[in-house]
Design a protein around this motif. Structure first.
Motif, PDB file in Angstrom:
ATOM      1  N   VAL A 155     -29.139   6.258  19.601  1.00 30.89           N
ATOM      2  CA  VAL A 155     -30.589   7.121  20.436  1.00 30.89           C
ATOM      3  C   VAL A 155     -31.546   5.647  21.159  1.00 30.89           C
ATOM      4  O   VAL A 155     -31.376   4.687  20.535  1.00 30.89           O
ATOM      5  N   THR A 211     -35.007   5.474  22.273  1.00 31.26           N
ATOM      6  CA  THR A 211     -36.307   5.978  22.670  1.00 31.26           C
ATOM      7  C   THR A 211     -36.938   4.922  23.376  1.00 31.26           C
ATOM      8  O   THR A 211     -37.037   4.402  23.923  1.00 31.26           O
ATOM      9  N   ARG A 261     -43.375  10.332  24.832  1.00 28.86           N
ATOM     10  CA  ARG A 261     -42.262   9.219  24.138  1.00 28.86           C
ATOM     11  C   ARG A 261     -40.502  10.259  23.966  1.00 28.86           C
ATOM     12  O   ARG A 261     -40.982  11.862  23.927  1.00 28.86           O
ATOM     13  N   THR A 270     -37.194  10.611  22.966  1.00 31.42           N
ATOM     14  CA  THR A 270     -36.190  10.111  22.007  1.00 31.42           C
ATOM     15  C   THR A 270     -34.529  11.419  22.402  1.00 31.42           C
ATOM     16  O   THR A 270     -35.141  12.313  22.490  1.00 31.42           O
TER      17      THR A 270
END
Length: 178
Positions: A111, A113, A131, A133
């Motif tokens: 992942v 971010t 943000r 992700t």
């Protein structure tokens, strides 16, 4: 708009931008930087100046990056667990570019971010938020309006906090119709 509905809309809007083939997170990671400082006792390396990291078809560029490894050596190489990037961060994947102030690539979870003034573009489509992700296994991206204040603890001390009330904005290209 209700929070659950707005989150669903955000996921729906960001999904077409993130539609990608599965990323090979087991591919070797090649890097370049103006300087590197190895901190073996802390199991990390700090890369500074024009940092460029490439894995398979993904490239990550930043001013500074901390590479954390477990201390375990597999096949003659240290096992990298996390990359923390700061300063003009750009992640490029085929047909997609994301920019932010900070990024964390968790190799174990696969992942990425990205935090702070995030912009995700693909073709004529752009989404902006606080943000982002990206799940590299599924190609799914979720962007929200959280904003970053302070500095990332992983990249130089301080804290990262989310400010409520941020918005996601963007532009979608529309094909010409006759």
């Amino acid at each position: 708009m209700r929070p659950a509905l707005s989150l669903a809309l955000i996921a729906l809007v960001a999904a077409p931008l993130a539609a990608q083939t599965k990323h090979n997170s087991n591919a070797p990671i090649d890097f370049g930087a103006d300087n590197i400082e190895l901190q073996d006792k802390a199991n990390r390396g700090v890369l500074t100046g024009n940092v460029s990291v490439k894995q398979a078809e993904m490239t990550l560029n930043a001013a500074r990056m901390t590479v954390s490894y477990t201390g375990q050596v597999i096949g003659g190489s240290p096992s990298i667990s996390r990359l923390d990037a700061s300063g003009g961060v750009t992640v490029r994947r085929p047909d997609q570019t994301a920019r932010s102030q900070f990024a964390i690539y968790d190799l174990n979870r696969r992942v990425i971010t990205m935090l702070g003034a995030v912009t995700l573009t693909q073709g004529g489509n752009t989404v902006n938020g606080g943000r982002l992700t990206i799940n590299l296994d599924t190609g799914r991206a979720v962007i929200d309006g959280s904003s970053v204040r302070g500095s990332s603890g992983a990249t130089g001390g301080g804290t990262t906090t989310a400010a409520p009330g941020g918005r996601v904005t963007g532009t979608f290209s529309v094909p010409k119709r006759d």
